[in-house]
Enzyme design. Structure first.
Site, PDB file in Angstrom:
ATOM      1  N   ASP A   6      62.399  57.352  38.913  1.00 13.66           N
ATOM      2  CA  ASP A   6      61.487  56.223  39.054  1.00 13.66           C
ATOM      3  C   ASP A   6      60.512  56.519  40.184  1.00 13.66           C
ATOM      4  OD1 ASP A   6      64.402  55.527  40.033  1.00 13.66           O
ATOM      5  OD2 ASP A   6      63.037  54.672  41.501  1.00 13.66           O
TER       6      ASP A   6
ATOM      7  N   ARG B  10      77.216  61.768  32.941  1.00 15.33           N
ATOM      8  CA  ARG B  10      76.324  62.933  33.020  1.00 15.33           C
ATOM      9  C   ARG B  10      77.150  64.209  33.230  1.00 15.33           C
ATOM     10  NH1 ARG B  10      72.042  62.116  37.243  1.00 15.33           N
ATOM     11  NH2 ARG B  10      71.753  60.159  36.147  1.00 15.33           N
TER      12      ARG B  10
ATOM     13  N   ARG C 230      67.639  58.406  31.678  1.00 19.71           N
ATOM     14  CA  ARG C 230      68.150  59.048  32.883  1.00 19.71           C
ATOM     15  C   ARG C 230      69.311  59.957  32.539  1.00 19.71           C
ATOM     16  NH1 ARG C 230      67.937  55.041  38.123  1.00 19.71           N
ATOM     17  NH2 ARG C 230      66.010  54.085  37.471  1.00 19.71           N
TER      18      ARG C 230
ATOM     19  N   ARG D  28      89.937  57.110  38.400  1.00 18.77           N
ATOM     20  CA  ARG D  28      88.831  56.157  38.584  1.00 18.77           C
ATOM     21  C   ARG D  28      87.640  56.441  37.666  1.00 18.77           C
ATOM     22  NH1 ARG D  28      88.807  53.260  44.006  1.00 18.77           N
ATOM     23  NH2 ARG D  28      90.918  53.647  44.724  1.00 18.77           N
TER      24      ARG D  28
ATOM     25  N   GLY E 269      75.711  62.261  39.965  1.00 20.43           N
ATOM     26  CA  GLY E 269      76.294  60.994  40.387  1.00 20.43           C
ATOM     27  C   GLY E 269      77.145  60.364  39.291  1.00 20.43           C
TER      28      GLY E 269
ATOM     29  N   SER F 159      69.380  62.073  40.646  1.00 21.82           N
ATOM     30  CA  SER F 159      68.071  61.458  40.435  1.00 21.82           C
ATOM     31  C   SER F 159      67.535  60.941  41.760  1.00 21.82           C
ATOM     32  CB  SER F 159      68.185  60.315  39.428  1.00 21.82           C
ATOM     33  OG  SER F 159      69.012  59.305  39.950  1.00 21.82           O
TER      34      SER F 159
ATOM     35  N   ARG G 194      74.253  69.260  44.502  1.00 22.21           N
ATOM     36  CA  ARG G 194      74.064  67.930  43.916  1.00 22.21           C
ATOM     37  C   ARG G 194      72.939  68.004  42.892  1.00 22.21           C
ATOM     38  NH1 ARG G 194      73.123  62.670  43.265  1.00 22.21           N
ATOM     39  NH2 ARG G 194      71.199  61.751  44.054  1.00 22.21           N
TER      40      ARG G 194
END
Ligand code: HPA
Length: 233
Positions: free
Chosen positions: A204, A25, A217, A44, A21, A91, A88
């Site tokens: 989480d 990362r 994360r 972007r 995402g 998290s 994908r």
């Protein structure tokens, strides 16, 4: 060639794409795991890198957060750039007390009330499977790496701050966790005849309220990334 959202040349995007995402990362994955990685998109700040992993060409392309953002990038990658498979790597928030932080989940099915598939295809399905072939490869890669993985359905929500009935999602729909991007990804794969799967790390736990910091994360998902990269060889 370019799309409204992607500036890459067609030959700069591999047939196999990993999608985290978070753009940072994507950068971290490319810098840590890929050889000869080059940045192929900055539009972007949705960063993307192409390089090789053990000789296999792969692109790591950020999806942004949520179905609409994942929907745009994965659609353009599959439809315009000839991408054949997308994994994908993200998290999730765990729905089970015993699914601890940093545990890894291979997504069997994405369950959602999102309208994404309906608007795309006029199909009303609320459950979309991860590609079985890609899931098997993920599972085999995890075994080779001696990494424990979990399996289950995920609840893919458009509303991070929601008030869903977790008990029902667990007991009636087999959901073990929640996230926000698989339903658009799997919808696009179905529409365009491509392969898509997802492997997630628990960031989480919605039952115990444990959570990782944003820095943790960003840096703690190496096991999942290694499994995903080994699975594409
Ligand atoms: N909800 C939705 N998406 C998520 C979560 C969550 O708790 N954690 C990680 N992705």
């Amino acid at each position: 060639m370019a799309t409204p959202h992607i500036e890459s040349k067609k030959e700069d995007i591999a047939k196999t794409v990993l999608m985290p995402g978070d753009p940072l990362r994507a950068k971290m994955i490319a810098e840590t795991f890929l050889d000869n990685a080059r940045c192929v998109n900055t539009v972007r700040n949705i960063l993307a890198y192409t390089g090789t992993y053990k000789g296999k060409e792969v692109t790591v392309f950020a999806s942004g957060m949520g179905n609409p953002s994942m929907g745009i990038y994965s659609y353009e990658l599959m439809n315009e750039y000839g991408v054949e498979e997308i994994i994908r790597v993200g998290s999730c928030g765990a729905f089970l007390k015993d699914l601890g932080l940093y545990e890894v989940v291979i997504v069997d099915n994405s369950i959602s009330v999102s309208n994404y598939l309906w608007e795309l295809t006029k199909e009303a399905d609320r459950l979309l499977p991860g590609n079985p072939e890609l899931n098997l490869k993920l599972e085999e890669a995890a075994k080779r790496l001696n990494s424990k993985v979990n399996h289950g359905n995920v609840y893919c929500t458009d509303v991070f701050y929601n008030d869903v009935d977790i008990d029902s999602l667990v007991n009636d729909y087999g959901c073990v966790a929640t996230e926000m991007e698989t339903f658009a990804l799997f919808s696009n794969a179905r529409k365009l005849g491509k392969k898509a799967s997802a492997i997630l790390t628990v960031s989480d736990n919605l039952i115990t309220k444990e959570e990782t910091t944003s820095e943790e994360r960003q840096n703690s998902f190496n096991k999942m990334i290694e499994i995903a990269l080994e699975s594409i060889l």
